[in-house]
Design an enzyme around this catalytic site. Sequence first.
Site, PDB file in Angstrom:
ATOM      1  N   CYS A 159     -19.830 -39.281 -25.022  1.00 36.40           N
ATOM      2  CA  CYS A 159     -18.657 -38.734 -25.443  1.00 36.40           C
ATOM      3  C   CYS A 159     -17.326 -39.618 -25.388  1.00 36.40           C
ATOM      4  O   CYS A 159     -17.620 -40.473 -24.354  1.00 36.40           O
ATOM      5  CB  CYS A 159     -18.366 -37.186 -24.806  1.00 36.40           C
ATOM      6  SG  CYS A 159     -17.660 -37.587 -23.368  1.00 36.40           S
ATOM      7  N   GLU A 162     -27.374 -30.394 -19.117  1.00 37.62           N
ATOM      8  CA  GLU A 162     -26.998 -30.507 -20.386  1.00 37.62           C
ATOM      9  C   GLU A 162     -28.370 -31.071 -21.143  1.00 37.62           C
ATOM     10  O   GLU A 162     -28.813 -30.641 -22.165  1.00 37.62           O
ATOM     11  CB  GLU A 162     -26.048 -31.734 -20.711  1.00 37.62           C
ATOM     12  CG  GLU A 162     -25.833 -32.033 -22.061  1.00 37.62           C
ATOM     13  CD  GLU A 162     -25.053 -33.328 -22.288  1.00 37.62           C
ATOM     14  OE1 GLU A 162     -23.964 -33.596 -21.390  1.00 37.62           O
ATOM     15  OE2 GLU A 162     -25.193 -34.094 -23.002  1.00 37.62           O
ATOM     16  N   ASN A 199     -21.009 -37.865 -15.131  1.00 34.88           N
ATOM     17  CA  ASN A 199     -20.079 -39.097 -15.422  1.00 34.88           C
ATOM     18  C   ASN A 199     -19.296 -39.447 -14.429  1.00 34.88           C
ATOM     19  O   ASN A 199     -19.084 -40.662 -14.319  1.00 34.88           O
ATOM     20  CB  ASN A 199     -19.153 -38.289 -16.705  1.00 34.88           C
ATOM     21  CG  ASN A 199     -17.990 -37.639 -16.078  1.00 34.88           C
ATOM     22  OD1 ASN A 199     -17.040 -38.294 -15.542  1.00 34.88           O
ATOM     23  ND2 ASN A 199     -18.149 -36.436 -15.945  1.00 34.88           N
ATOM     24  N   SER A 213     -14.711 -34.260 -14.559  1.00 35.90           N
ATOM     25  CA  SER A 213     -14.582 -32.893 -13.808  1.00 35.90           C
ATOM     26  C   SER A 213     -13.967 -32.862 -12.738  1.00 35.90           C
ATOM     27  O   SER A 213     -14.058 -31.473 -12.190  1.00 35.90           O
ATOM     28  CB  SER A 213     -16.037 -32.431 -13.799  1.00 35.90           C
ATOM     29  OG  SER A 213     -16.879 -33.359 -13.161  1.00 35.90           O
ATOM     30  N   CYS A 219     -11.380 -34.025 -18.938  1.00 36.58           N
ATOM     31  CA  CYS A 219     -11.381 -34.242 -20.311  1.00 36.58           C
ATOM     32  C   CYS A 219     -11.004 -32.984 -21.061  1.00 36.58           C
ATOM     33  O   CYS A 219     -11.047 -32.101 -20.209  1.00 36.58           O
ATOM     34  CB  CYS A 219     -12.978 -34.759 -20.563  1.00 36.58           C
ATOM     35  SG  CYS A 219     -14.149 -33.508 -20.152  1.00 36.58           S
ATOM     36  N   HIS A 270     -30.881 -32.699 -15.592  1.00 37.04           N
ATOM     37  CA  HIS A 270     -29.417 -32.341 -15.650  1.00 37.04           C
ATOM     38  C   HIS A 270     -29.341 -31.271 -16.909  1.00 37.04           C
ATOM     39  O   HIS A 270     -30.237 -31.003 -17.915  1.00 37.04           O
ATOM     40  CB  HIS A 270     -28.888 -33.511 -16.358  1.00 37.04           C
ATOM     41  CG  HIS A 270     -27.462 -33.582 -16.534  1.00 37.04           C
ATOM     42  ND1 HIS A 270     -26.535 -32.892 -17.408  1.00 37.04           N
ATOM     43  CD2 HIS A 270     -26.357 -33.932 -15.506  1.00 37.04           C
ATOM     44  CE1 HIS A 270     -25.503 -32.727 -17.279  1.00 37.04           C
ATOM     45  NE2 HIS A 270     -25.031 -33.625 -16.059  1.00 37.04           N
TER      46      HIS A 270
HETATM   47  S1  SF4 Z   1     -19.298 -33.884 -23.258  1.00 36.28           S
HETATM   48 FE1  SF4 Z   1     -18.642 -33.326 -21.420  1.00 36.28          FE
HETATM   49  S2  SF4 Z   1     -17.363 -35.179 -20.319  1.00 36.28           S
HETATM   50 FE2  SF4 Z   1     -17.557 -35.378 -22.534  1.00 36.28          FE
HETATM   51  S3  SF4 Z   1     -15.778 -34.149 -23.288  1.00 36.28           S
HETATM   52 FE3  SF4 Z   1     -17.502 -32.731 -23.018  1.00 36.28          FE
HETATM   53  S4  SF4 Z   1     -17.052 -31.911 -21.233  1.00 36.28           S
HETATM   54 FE4  SF4 Z   1     -16.013 -33.722 -21.356  1.00 36.28          FE
END
Ligand code: SF4
Length: 526
Positions: free
Chosen positions: A413, A345, A443, A485, A231, A343
């Site tokens: 996203c 994030e 993901n 990824s 992405c 995680h």
């Molecule tokens: S949030 Fe994560 S999966 Fe979505 S565009 Fe950004 S890096 Fe890619």
Amino acid sequence: MTEAIPQPRTEVAADQFEDSAPASAKPGLLVLAPLRLEANAVRRGLTRPGSQVLHTGMGATRARKSADKRPPHPFGAMVVMGTAAGLSDDLSPGDLVVATEVSDGETTVPLPGAGLLVAELRRAGLTARAGRVITVQKLVKSSQRLRLAADGYLAADMETAALLGAADGRPVAVIRAVSDAGFGPGLASSGLIRGGIAALRSLRRAAPVAEKWAAACRERTVLLAGPRSFCAGVERAIEIVERALEMRGAPVYVRKQIVHNTRVVSDLEQRGAVFVDELDEVPDNATVVFSAHGVSPAVRDDASGRGLSVIDATCPLVSKVHAEARRFAREGYTVALIGHAGHEEVEGTLGEAPSSTVLVQTAEDVAKLSVDDPAKIAYLMQTTLAIDEAADVAGALRDKFPQMRAPGSDDICYATTNRQAAVRAVAAEADLVLVAGSANSSNSVRLVERSQRAGTPAHLIDGATDIDVSWLEGVSVVGLTAGASAPPAVVTEIIEALSGLGTVTVTERVTTTESVQFGLPREVRR
Ligand code: SF4
């Protein structure tokens, strides 16, 4: 309960070919083994009805004659199995060499998918390597071994190149067991005997693996999900590390994996990136890159207090969720963050307003949730969740807190959304779905779950060698995708490996096209 009765297998000498009825409904494995000892060793290891072993005779002339004749029963795939001279000092008697290509010095035949077979042999506890095999006219002497090794060959035999034609377009593989190896003056006869016994034992143990491989062979279609793989946030994060290395030189420190993919991380490591878990592993005054998953303000403060030179590769879509967390907390809201505990994030987002944010992973968590002011609650989401599961949790929150505020725009996203829609489309048509991605890639794991929920078996693989060929038995249509990824090259590698099991027709199912791009931070702009 009935017990399976072992089926006899066929061993036929090259001069005894004759027409006969099929040994089984589905054509099975044909093994060509030059020596009778080799043929016997393989035959002892076979376990499936329909497998047949053909003793072809030693040397290229006999092999060529054998290849021109028809085997007694129909077969679906062919494996040449025998002993060989090892051409590398790190090979030992009994080690197996699976040919990536076979040459007779003039013509070279590539054998894609050797890696799949090597991985299966290793899973069976055997020592196996993929490499180039050369067929020579006479037994190799030590001076010739050195020359062949310098030319990049891993094993030498006297028949394989002449036998490959017998496959007649069917999938073919070559497994050679090393009976002697290295570049010394030659083994004493006792060593040769010991090496020969070790090689025959390995051939016997490799036989059921060859059968498993043959059972997976067939023509198939690969349905590629589109979009798949990188992405915009992942491309940006990788480019940031690459540019930091170019502009500042190695080492460049990266806190956590820059993106959750083992290939990407090991590639950047080879170029000078040093991945650390925490900032205390980064020397003073060094450059440190924050990963695409983002960090909490506490980590930023720590880096700034240490005087580290920070380059932030946090995906802008993750930064957006952080900004929403700060805004809601500032306005006095309790933030229910829907995500997975642990995680990176989620840890980063929780850190934006730790006293105002609660993590909810399931509808059960929602049932247990109590907040000071039910009129002042908002929810946010991790960017890489399964859309339908996240919607269930958000629905439970809305039922319990009807006045709940939502994020300004979807937190899951575009890349996660698009890849989930695309995999659902291919899963509907496929017998099996393969998802390229690492186990810690949220993901990618969601893509596997998405396929499984659609009723199609799915597996997460870091690369082609993670494929267990038994998954492919009876599978005509493989859906193939890659997490955000996972590098596109892994998809190419998987298709190539599958093509070693039979002709592959690749078709793409594109559900949407993507054009999102993110700018680079000023520290790495040129
Ligand atoms: S949030 Fe994560 S999966 Fe979505 S565009 Fe950004 S890096 Fe890619």
